[in-house]
Design a protein around this motif. Structure first.
Motif, short mmCIF file in Angstrom:
data_model
loop_
_atom_site.label_atom_id
_atom_site.label_comp_id
_atom_site.label_asym_id
_atom_site.label_seq_id
_atom_site.Cartn_x
_atom_site.Cartn_y
_atom_site.Cartn_z
N SER A 172 9.59 16.15 -9.08
CA SER A 172 9.77 17.61 -8.97
C SER A 172 8.53 18.39 -9.39
N HIS A 173 7.55 17.71 -10.00
CA HIS A 173 6.30 18.38 -10.36
C HIS A 173 5.12 17.88 -9.52
N ARG A 174 5.27 16.68 -8.99
CA ARG A 174 4.24 16.14 -8.10
C ARG A 174 4.93 15.41 -6.96
N LEU A 175 4.20 15.23 -5.88
CA LEU A 175 4.78 14.69 -4.65
C LEU A 175 3.75 13.78 -3.99
N ALA A 176 4.19 12.59 -3.58
CA ALA A 176 3.31 11.65 -2.88
C ALA A 176 3.98 11.22 -1.59
N ILE A 177 3.22 11.28 -0.48
CA ILE A 177 3.73 10.92 0.84
C ILE A 177 2.75 9.95 1.49
N LYS A 178 3.26 8.85 2.04
CA LYS A 178 2.42 7.89 2.74
C LYS A 178 3.16 7.41 3.97
N LYS A 179 2.44 7.30 5.09
CA LYS A 179 3.06 6.90 6.36
C LYS A 179 2.40 5.64 6.92
N ALA A 180 3.18 4.91 7.73
CA ALA A 180 2.67 3.72 8.39
C ALA A 180 3.41 3.53 9.71
N LYS A 181 2.73 2.98 10.70
CA LYS A 181 3.35 2.68 11.97
C LYS A 181 4.28 1.47 11.83
N ILE A 182 5.40 1.50 12.52
CA ILE A 182 6.33 0.38 12.49
C ILE A 182 6.95 0.23 13.86
N GLU A 183 7.11 -1.04 14.28
CA GLU A 183 7.63 -1.31 15.62
C GLU A 183 9.03 -1.92 15.53
N ASN A 184 9.82 -1.63 16.56
CA ASN A 184 11.14 -2.24 16.72
C ASN A 184 12.03 -2.07 15.50
N ALA A 185 12.03 -0.87 14.93
CA ALA A 185 12.87 -0.60 13.76
C ALA A 185 13.84 0.53 14.06
N GLU A 186 15.08 0.38 13.60
CA GLU A 186 16.08 1.42 13.79
C GLU A 186 15.83 2.60 12.86
N THR A 187 16.41 3.74 13.21
CA THR A 187 16.33 4.92 12.36
C THR A 187 16.99 4.62 11.01
N ALA A 207 11.62 6.78 11.67
CA ALA A 207 11.96 7.53 12.88
C ALA A 207 10.76 7.55 13.81
N ASP A 208 11.01 7.41 15.10
CA ASP A 208 9.97 7.52 16.13
C ASP A 208 8.79 6.58 15.88
N GLY A 209 9.09 5.35 15.48
CA GLY A 209 8.05 4.35 15.30
C GLY A 209 7.15 4.57 14.10
N GLU A 210 7.63 5.34 13.12
CA GLU A 210 6.82 5.63 11.94
C GLU A 210 7.68 5.53 10.68
N LEU A 211 7.15 4.87 9.66
CA LEU A 211 7.82 4.78 8.37
C LEU A 211 7.13 5.72 7.39
N ASN A 264 0.83 -1.20 0.00
CA ASN A 264 0.00 0.00 0.00
C ASN A 264 0.87 1.26 0.00
N LEU A 265 1.95 1.23 0.79
CA LEU A 265 2.89 2.35 0.79
C LEU A 265 3.46 2.58 -0.60
N ILE A 266 3.83 1.49 -1.27
CA ILE A 266 4.44 1.59 -2.60
C ILE A 266 3.45 2.13 -3.62
N ARG A 267 2.25 1.57 -3.63
CA ARG A 267 1.26 1.96 -4.64
C ARG A 267 0.80 3.40 -4.47
N LYS A 268 0.82 3.89 -3.23
CA LYS A 268 0.35 5.26 -2.99
C LYS A 268 1.44 6.31 -3.20
N THR A 269 2.66 5.86 -3.53
CA THR A 269 3.75 6.83 -3.70
C THR A 269 4.52 6.67 -5.00
N SER A 270 4.79 5.44 -5.44
CA SER A 270 5.73 5.21 -6.54
C SER A 270 5.28 5.85 -7.84
N PHE A 271 3.97 6.05 -8.03
CA PHE A 271 3.48 6.65 -9.27
C PHE A 271 4.02 8.07 -9.46
N ALA A 272 4.41 8.73 -8.38
CA ALA A 272 4.89 10.11 -8.45
C ALA A 272 6.37 10.21 -8.78
#
Length: 285
Positions: free
Chosen positions: A174-189, A163-167, A137-145
């Motif tokens: 440079s003409h369009r921008l897509a950002i998607k976030k998801a919670k993640i546990e026990n992951a390093e920065t 960072a801070d438990g969030e991916l 879902n992260l990939i499909r909501k961002t890679s098109f941009a």
């Protein structure tokens, strides 16, 4: 080397590993697929030195061994075999592979196994695990941009920041921008940029299967993805990803809430004749 396996399992595996077979390989060996069988498992590997796939399927092993066969020939043969099972015998003296199924038999020449760059999964580095549904879902909501312009390599990738438990996954051309976030546990920065094409290839893996875990391992130069016994690796795009946060306005002159389906359908209708430039502009008021 001698084994028997399901034709369907082998066909499905070939559809996966073909993504790492280059149409114009740097060396002839990279046009091949590496086969290895032992302990009733058949391992198939392909790589173009930029990305690589390792796939495992069940097989009845009579004689362990390995071989490299030209991928295109092997895939064409397997696709046309009439039976449900495939028998494979490799003659080391003659450097030939005999493939049989029901009343059909093919003989293919082998390539030198020592020349094939066998893939070793990454064992060290930063590691995190995501459910396939969340990751795709992260990939499909961002890679098109992302961009297809390899003159600006950073824009051809998706940036992953943990960072801070969030991916956060970001892509822009440079003409369009897509950002998607998801919670993640026990992951390093972590902050890396992965080719969008590689991530899109990853989403094609058994799209209709039940959700599964994907373990991601990153080093300074490479990234590896492990999923139900299979493996994929890719290089990482070097450089500092643009500071996309500066591109997002802190305030807006206009804000509208609208039904997403209605909005999408309206855009699709008017965009039928929106061909004025590369970005197919649609005017809204």
């Amino acid at each position: 080397m001698k084994f028997t396996c399901s034709k369907k399992a082998m066909t499905d595996a070939l559809r996966l590993v073909i993504k790492a077979v280059s149409a114009k390989p740097d060396t002839p060996i990279l046009s091949g697929i590496y086969l290895e069988t032992k302990d009733n498992k058949l391992t198939m590997q392909t790589t173009d030195n930029k990305i690589g796939f390792v796939c495992h399927i069940d097989a009845t092993t009579e004689e362990p061994g390995n071989a490299v066969i030209t991928f295109r020939y092997l895939q064409d043969v397997i696709n046309k075999l009439p039976g449900e099972n495939v028998s494979f015998t490799y003659d080391t003296a003659m450097n030939t592979a005999k493939i049989t199924s029901d009343n059909s038999q093919f003989t293919l020449l082998s390539m030198a196994t020592n020349d094939f760059p066998v893939i070793t999964p990454l064992s060290e580095g930063t590691t995190f695990t995501l459910n396939s549904t969340d990751f795709f879902n992260l990939i499909r909501k961002t890679s098109f941009a992302s961009s297809n312009d390899e003159n600006h390599m950073l824009f051809t990738g998706c940036n992953i920041n943990i960072a801070d438990g969030e991916l956060t996954m970001v892509a822009t051309n440079s003409h369009r921008l897509a950002i998607k976030k998801a919670k993640i546990e026990n992951a390093e920065t972590l902050n890396i940029t992965i080719p969008a094409k590689v991530l899109n290839d990853l989403t094609q893996i058994q799209a209709e299967s039940e959700p599964f875990d994907i373990t991601v391992t990153c080093t300074e130069n490479k990234i590896g993805f492990s999923f139900f016994g299979n493996y994929m690796f890719s290089g990482i795009i070097k450089g500092e990803f643009p500071d996309y946060k500066r591109a997002v306005p802190k305030s807006f002159a206009t804000k509208v809430d609208i039904n997403a389906d209605d909005f999408r359908n309206a855009i699709e209708r008017v965009s039928l004749i929106s061909r004025t430039n590369e970005y197919n502009t649609v005017k809204m008021s």
